[in-house]
Design an enzyme around this catalytic site. Structure first.
Site, PDB file in Angstrom:
ATOM      1  N   HIS A 181      -1.308  12.334   0.255  1.00 36.42           N
ATOM      2  CA  HIS A 181      -1.650  10.938   0.518  1.00 36.42           C
ATOM      3  C   HIS A 181      -3.018  10.843   1.172  1.00 36.42           C
ATOM      4  CE1 HIS A 181      -1.275   6.677   1.381  1.00 36.42           C
ATOM      5  NE2 HIS A 181      -1.549   6.906   2.662  1.00 36.42           N
ATOM      6  N   HIS A 190       0.833  -1.205   0.000  1.00 36.26           N
ATOM      7  CA  HIS A 190       0.000   0.000   0.000  1.00 36.26           C
ATOM      8  C   HIS A 190       0.864   1.249   0.000  1.00 36.26           C
ATOM      9  CE1 HIS A 190      -2.481   3.224   1.810  1.00 36.26           C
ATOM     10  NE2 HIS A 190      -3.434   2.680   1.099  1.00 36.26           N
ATOM     11  N   HIS A 191       1.882   1.275   0.831  1.00 34.51           N
ATOM     12  CA  HIS A 191       2.841   2.370   0.800  1.00 34.51           C
ATOM     13  C   HIS A 191       4.149   1.944   1.446  1.00 34.51           C
ATOM     14  CE1 HIS A 191       1.027   3.337   4.882  1.00 34.51           C
ATOM     15  NE2 HIS A 191       2.304   3.404   5.162  1.00 34.51           N
ATOM     16  N   GLN A 231       9.761   0.955   6.204  1.00 34.40           N
ATOM     17  CA  GLN A 231       8.451   0.452   6.600  1.00 34.40           C
ATOM     18  C   GLN A 231       7.622   0.173   5.354  1.00 34.40           C
ATOM     19  OE1 GLN A 231       5.040   2.956   7.862  1.00 34.40           O
ATOM     20  NE2 GLN A 231       5.230   1.951   9.854  1.00 34.40           N
ATOM     21  N   MET A 272      -6.728   8.423   5.395  1.00 30.97           N
ATOM     22  CA  MET A 272      -5.576   9.202   5.836  1.00 30.97           C
ATOM     23  C   MET A 272      -5.617  10.554   5.131  1.00 30.97           C
ATOM     24  SD  MET A 272      -2.231   6.740   6.176  1.00 30.97           S
ATOM     25  CE  MET A 272      -2.115   5.539   7.508  1.00 30.97           C
ATOM     26  N   HIS A 314       3.807  -1.212   4.192  1.00 34.43           N
ATOM     27  CA  HIS A 314       2.430  -1.549   4.568  1.00 34.43           C
ATOM     28  C   HIS A 314       1.889  -2.518   3.523  1.00 34.43           C
ATOM     29  CE1 HIS A 314      -2.044  -0.066   4.912  1.00 34.43           C
ATOM     30  NE2 HIS A 314      -1.887  -1.321   5.287  1.00 34.43           N
ATOM     31  N   HIS A 371      -6.554   7.696   1.060  1.00 33.25           N
ATOM     32  CA  HIS A 371      -6.930   6.370   0.579  1.00 33.25           C
ATOM     33  C   HIS A 371      -7.958   6.521  -0.540  1.00 33.25           C
ATOM     34  CE1 HIS A 371      -5.384   4.324   4.523  1.00 33.25           C
ATOM     35  NE2 HIS A 371      -4.438   4.884   3.796  1.00 33.25           N
TER      36      HIS A 371
END
Length: 403
Positions: free
Chosen positions: A218, A70-71, A145, A290, A147, A220
């Protein structure tokens, strides 16, 4: 005759070529090591210790599939939140993820350096700009990180593995200008079948002049347009405005050369449309929302900003009209294009709503107020929002009244 290799060091176990000159460009692969997350909306982190010498990051090349990842976020940390030698779950702390120990992204000194989503291409910084990392800086570790929103391919019968991540373009030669990232983020809820404004604003507190050169939006699925501004002496100047459904790359700012200094106000708005039959809250899963506006900037003279995040409680608790200094923000002068999707000719208008009490949001606000959000890092604020997400999912829709 064998070719002659200059400047070699003969060792008992072989031959090593001398280190490249300081101005040489080095590519560093920073990828997940063939992971197989088993739960949707898993956040995995991996750490990399920066070598003793400084490194200057001048570009980022993503390696990821938007259908799986997702990111991706790249953080700079003084020390990571998990074991540097392993992979850890750095997502919402109230959930259980199999196979990985839990931890925050950073244990100390969290800073966001880069963000990727939705098939965004590589990013090259301007020729004289770089992120300064290394043991003589506060950034002693880099933390990747990822997701993972879709884990179907990792389960039988496919049993695939993933190596999403980044290639970092680096040099050991210092650039004249140092880069940084400033994040604007909101909490909040959008009710079913409404258009809503998620707004955030902060006064620049530090006596440091920054020059934005790129921005990123950013959201969704409900985000339609995200806009960011500098307000100086009551005048609004656009930093960037974009439809977050487009590739989430860093775009050139609307007004190149714009500066931000102490006393200026930074303001951002995410305009969202909820056509669903249920309310949607800000949260960490793909079914939540978000509202993020990233400003990538440089300074001519270090240091970069220490307070690099601006946050608000979002709707229905906080809007620009709740900003403490209404004279300084001068809402009468705000541009008419704030909620206009680029290419469209009319703004999206916020749905008029009756006031309603939201006990979960009120409880969350009280908890955050005790922690003084303005003094928290971006990672700490995102952790708090993620931590409270389970409470919203369990109880939020039970108390919201119907129209």
């Amino acid at each position: 005759m064998a070719a002659i290799i200059p400047a070699i060091l003969v060792m008992s176990l072989g031959v090593a070529v001398a280190a490249p000159p300081p101005n040489a460009v080095t590519e560093i692969s920073f990828l997940m090591p063939q992971v197989q997350p088993q739960d949707p909306d898993t956040y995995l982190c991996k750490a990399m210790k920066v070598e003793e010498a400084h490194k200057y990051i001048t570009g980022f090349v993503p390696t990821a599939n938007a259908n799986i990842a997702h990111h991706i976020l790249l953080y700079g940390c003084e020390y990571p939140g998990g074991d540097p030698e392993s992979i850890w779950d750095c997502g919402e702390m109230s959930t259980t993820t199999r196979n990985y120990q839990k931890g925050s992204v950073c244990a100390e000194g969290s800073r966001i350096l880069y963000a990727w989503a939705m098939e965004a291409p590589r990013l090259n910084l301007p020729p004289d700009v770089s992120f300064d990392v290394g043991q003589k800086t506060p950034i002693k570790y880099l933390v990747l990180q990822v997701h993972y929103k879709n884990v179907t391919s990792f389960k039988p019968p496919l049993n695939q593995k993933d190596s999403s991540g980044l290639t970092l373009i680096t040099t050991q030669t210092a650039t004249p200008k140092e880069a940084g990232v400033y994040l604007m983020v909101t909490d909040g809820v959008i009710r079913a079948h409404t258009t809503e404004y998620f707004e955030v604003a902060c006064e620049m507190p530090e006596d440091i002049e920054i020059i934005p050169f790129a921005y990123r939006t950013h959201a969704h699925t409900l985000g339609r347009v995200i806009s960011g501004y500098r307000v100086r002496d009551g005048k609004w100047t656009e930093i960037g405005r974009k439809d977050p459904r487009l590739p989430e790359m860093f775009y050139n700012v609307t007004n190149p050369g714009i500066t931000i200094k102490k006393g200026d106000i930074l303001a951002a708005r995410c305009t969202m449309e909820n056509t669903l039959d249920h309310d949607v809250a800000i949260g960490s899963t793909q079914n939540d929302e978000m509202c993020n506006f990233y400003i990538m900037y440089y300074v001519n003279t270090p240091p970069t900003l220490q307070q690099d995040v601006c946050s608000s409680y979002g709707p229905p608790t906080w809007y620009w009209e709740d900003f403490e200094d209404q004279k300084a923000i001068n809402l009468k002068a705000q541009p008419s294009t704030i909620s206009v999707i680029p290419g469209a000719d009319k703004p999206l208008i916020k749905t008029k709503q009756k006031f309603y009490s939201n006990p979960l949001l009120e409880a969350r606000d009280e908890e955050l107020e005790e922690m003084v959000p303005s003094e928290l890092s971006a990672e700490e604020i995102m952790y708090l929002l993620q931590k409270m997400d389970a409470e919203r999912q369990e109880g939020e829709r039970s108390y919201l009244p119907d129209y």
